[in-house]
Structure formats: structure tokens, C-alpha cells
Motif scaffolding. Sequence first.
Motif, PDB file in Angstrom:
ATOM      1  N   ASP A 289       0.775  -1.245  -0.012  1.00  0.00           N
ATOM      2  CA  ASP A 289      -0.101  -0.088   0.014  1.00  0.00           C
ATOM      3  C   ASP A 289       1.122   1.258  -0.017  1.00  0.00           C
ATOM      4  O   ASP A 289       0.452   2.392   0.156  1.00  0.00           O
ATOM      5  CB  ASP A 289      -1.009   0.142   0.996  1.00  0.00           C
ATOM      6  CG  ASP A 289      -0.266  -0.061   2.475  1.00  0.00           C
ATOM      7  OD1 ASP A 289       0.887   0.113   2.603  1.00  0.00           O
ATOM      8  OD2 ASP A 289      -0.941  -0.183   3.577  1.00  0.00           O
ATOM      9  N   TYR A 290       2.090   1.133  -0.090  1.00  0.00           N
ATOM     10  CA  TYR A 290       3.090   2.161  -0.338  1.00  0.00           C
ATOM     11  C   TYR A 290       3.067   3.233   1.239  1.00  0.00           C
ATOM     12  O   TYR A 290       3.609   4.118   1.046  1.00  0.00           O
ATOM     13  CB  TYR A 290       2.840   3.216  -1.332  1.00  0.00           C
ATOM     14  CG  TYR A 290       3.173   2.498  -2.954  1.00  0.00           C
ATOM     15  CD1 TYR A 290       4.424   2.954  -3.421  1.00  0.00           C
ATOM     16  CD2 TYR A 290       2.465   1.349  -3.009  1.00  0.00           C
ATOM     17  CE1 TYR A 290       4.742   2.351  -4.777  1.00  0.00           C
ATOM     18  CE2 TYR A 290       2.731   0.545  -4.673  1.00  0.00           C
ATOM     19  CZ  TYR A 290       3.788   1.288  -5.140  1.00  0.00           C
ATOM     20  OH  TYR A 290       4.240   0.498  -6.226  1.00  0.00           O
ATOM     21  N   SER A 291       2.650   2.751   2.130  1.00  0.00           N
ATOM     22  CA  SER A 291       2.529   3.367   3.415  1.00  0.00           C
ATOM     23  C   SER A 291       4.083   3.262   4.083  1.00  0.00           C
ATOM     24  O   SER A 291       4.838   2.550   3.632  1.00  0.00           O
ATOM     25  CB  SER A 291       1.672   2.964   4.194  1.00  0.00           C
ATOM     26  OG  SER A 291       1.787   1.509   4.652  1.00  0.00           O
ATOM     27  N   LYS A 292       4.003   4.233   4.902  1.00  0.00           N
ATOM     28  CA  LYS A 292       5.387   4.340   5.553  1.00  0.00           C
ATOM     29  C   LYS A 292       5.556   3.241   6.598  1.00  0.00           C
ATOM     30  O   LYS A 292       4.599   2.664   7.238  1.00  0.00           O
ATOM     31  CB  LYS A 292       5.535   5.584   6.649  1.00  0.00           C
ATOM     32  CG  LYS A 292       5.462   6.859   5.635  1.00  0.00           C
ATOM     33  CD  LYS A 292       6.464   7.113   4.854  1.00  0.00           C
ATOM     34  CE  LYS A 292       6.463   8.291   3.732  1.00  0.00           C
ATOM     35  NZ  LYS A 292       6.527   9.594   4.836  1.00  0.00           N
ATOM     36  N   ARG A 305       7.092   3.583  14.201  1.00  0.00           N
ATOM     37  CA  ARG A 305       6.778   4.206  12.774  1.00  0.00           C
ATOM     38  C   ARG A 305       8.019   5.157  12.436  1.00  0.00           C
ATOM     39  O   ARG A 305       8.787   5.882  13.331  1.00  0.00           O
ATOM     40  CB  ARG A 305       5.719   5.095  13.036  1.00  0.00           C
ATOM     41  CG  ARG A 305       5.346   5.822  11.578  1.00  0.00           C
ATOM     42  CD  ARG A 305       3.912   6.429  11.564  1.00  0.00           C
ATOM     43  NE  ARG A 305       3.604   7.061  10.353  1.00  0.00           N
ATOM     44  CZ  ARG A 305       2.706   6.291   9.423  1.00  0.00           C
ATOM     45  NH1 ARG A 305       2.671   5.122   9.653  1.00  0.00           N
ATOM     46  NH2 ARG A 305       2.867   6.889   8.321  1.00  0.00           N
ATOM     47  N   GLN A 309       9.738   4.926   3.310  1.00  0.00           N
ATOM     48  CA  GLN A 309       8.757   4.206   2.424  1.00  0.00           C
ATOM     49  C   GLN A 309       9.558   2.643   2.195  1.00  0.00           C
ATOM     50  O   GLN A 309       8.937   1.735   1.839  1.00  0.00           O
ATOM     51  CB  GLN A 309       8.454   4.824   1.180  1.00  0.00           C
ATOM     52  CG  GLN A 309       7.264   4.438   0.395  1.00  0.00           C
ATOM     53  CD  GLN A 309       6.739   5.068  -0.759  1.00  0.00           C
ATOM     54  OE1 GLN A 309       7.713   5.451  -1.719  1.00  0.00           O
ATOM     55  NE2 GLN A 309       5.347   5.749  -0.570  1.00  0.00           N
TER      56      GLN A 309
END
Length: 403
Positions: A289-292, A305, A309
Motif C-alpha cells: 500500500d506504499y505506506s510508511k 513508525r 517508504q
Amino acid sequence: MKNVILYDSASVHADMLPLSFTRPVSDFRVGITTISEKWQHYLPGNYSVYTAPYLRDKFTPHAQNTNYFVAANCLPSAELAEAVCSLATGSALAMPDGEYIAFAGSMEEFEALVKNEKEVPVTTFHGPCTPLHFLYDLFLNNGKALADDYHVITAGRASQPLSDSNRLIGNPLLPDGTPALFIEEGAWIEGATINVSEGPVYVGRGARISEGSCVRGPLALCDHAQVNMGAKIYGNTTLGPYCKVGGELNNVVMFGYSNKAHDGYLGNAVIGEWCNIGAGTNASNLKNDYSKIRLWNYNKRSFVRTDLQFCGLMMGDHSKAGINCMFNTATVVGVGCNVHGAGFPRPFVPSFSEGSPSAGFRDVDLRKFFDIAARVMARRGIELTELDRRIFQAISEAAASYK
């Protein structure tokens, strides 16, 4: 000569686990050389380290009346080394945010300073300084560190010639007139494509690049590293001494004596020493989903977190992955692990764990581990000492609290 002690703060040591489980941060390889070797170039002196207590029998600080304590997680520059040299006894050097870089004084004064039991005059350094705080800082800063090391190592020296069986892509000279490809004596390169258009390529003594390989700078093959036939190596990659690689790698730092010899993908990764990654193993470095990404942090004892990417596999010393293994994005594997079987293990595998995602994991028998580690290291003429065994015992006991 100055007495220099490269020190690990408690927070830096914890944030750099599992790679710092088995070595001081000054022994981390980033670019071509270790952090300690970089400092020894810019600031000649007598060197030792100050690190976690359980490592000090092997890595012992040698203090004198006056010492220069330097943060081991800071990559040096000529300006920074000069600022350290200029410190008056009893004073400290810090970054603009207040993080200490260096202190000049006795061991007693230094320990009081890090415990916040002593106040000293502080000079703020505004010049170039690259601090490394987390494991991913190694691959993020590897390209620049590699270029800096390249100029230091090759200055005023002549490269060995490149065989006519190879193809060199890009300007053979860097903007400052330095050769973009440097080959040390005893290296062997045949039938390879070498692209220096985006950065230099360094090939160490006894290193090999085999037929059909495509490699792109910035790239460092340290002494006796080997690229197998048909490999694809992208830039910002370092292969430490005696590493053997195949398949596809992109922005990978391998400390030394580790193998990923067959097909499979590894990207934005940091691999310790004496690791083996089996044929067909792939490690994701990007979420679908290309999220961090979130990365396991030993200091926080949780997944933290990041703003990244891209982040791949972080693997501690003496860990192994069997054939056709799969690793999720940003997986942290501790020391002495053995991962095999189908499926994805969770993104954190505690040290001295053995098993598969389908069958589960169990504790590694330390006697068996010592036997295997001794055999593996003996192949390179290196002994697993009693000090090493005590360090691994301490790591194993600490690992229990993370399972």
C-alpha cells in the motif's frame, strides 16, 4: 599521540540492536571502512572503545589521564576532527541540538558527564557531522560514506587495469579527475558490465566479479568479496570482506563474512557477519500500500513508525535463512537465528530463535550454536573464543525478555 576512545551511549547501543549486540558501534561498516577506521584517518592516535558492559572484556577502553571521548555513531570529517583536537581538557563538543559529539578529560569525568552528574563547558559544532541513530541510517548514508571513503583510499594511487572482457559505462573519471573505478591488486573481474555514471566502484584486494554480472556505483567490494555470475548489484551497496553475493541487491550493507550467493532479492538492508541467506530467498523493502513502514526497536520494545517508504531486512550476526524464505518489509532478525520453511515470519524474530512460520519457533540450543559458529568461522581462519561464547551467552539471556 592523542588517546581516543570511541564510545557508545546507552541509547545508541540499544537503538542499533541487533547489530550492536556483538560489536561496538565503532566497528559498524558504512561506506568502505568501519567508523573506527574513518576516525583513525582523520584523527590519528591510540584507539580503544567504551561500549556496553557485557562487551568490555573483549572491547576494553584504555584510558589515560587525558582522553578524547568521541561518539562512535558520528561519521567524521576533517573539520569535525579538527574541532575535537581543539577541545580544552574538561570541555565537550556538541551538535546544535545538544547531542554530545566529544569530550576531553578523564574517564571519571566522562562517566559523570554521561550520567548527567557533571556540567562542563560546551562548544557547538556547526560543520559537517553525520550522526547515525538507527539501523536504517546505515543504508541511507552508505552512498555518501562510500564516496568519501573512496577518495581517501584511492588518493594518489594507481588502479589495476580493467580487462578488455568487461564493459565500462560512464565517464571513467570523476569530476575531480579521480578514476571512477579502482581495482586493488589481486582482484579478478571478467565479462562484467560496470556502470560508474552515478558513482565510483571500488574493488578490494582478492575480490571477484564474475561473468555476466551487472554492477552499478556507488559500490564497494571489500577485500575478497565475491559477486557470482549473472548478479545484479545496484548502487549505494557495500559488500564487506569475504561476502559472497548473487541475485539482485539494491542499497545493501553487508558487514563481512556473510553470504547471499544465489538468486533472490535484497534491498535497503543491513546484514551482519557470518549470516547465510539461502537460494531463492526474497526480502520485501516496500509495502503493497506504499505506506510508511514501522520497524522493531529494541530500545522502545515495540514497532516504531519511521518516515521511510523503503526498508528491507535487518539481520544480526550468525543468523540464517533457508531456501525460498520470504521476509516482510522491514523485518528485524536477531543474532543466532535460523529461519526456514514457507510463509512470512513476523517482522521481528528474537535472537536465538529457530523454526518456520508454519511450525512455529523454538529456542536455539547454545551448544549446537557454538559448534556451528566455530565451524563456520574456522573456514576463514578465525577462532570462536571463550570471550565470544560469553558474549553470546549474555545475548541469549537478554533475548528471553523479547520473546
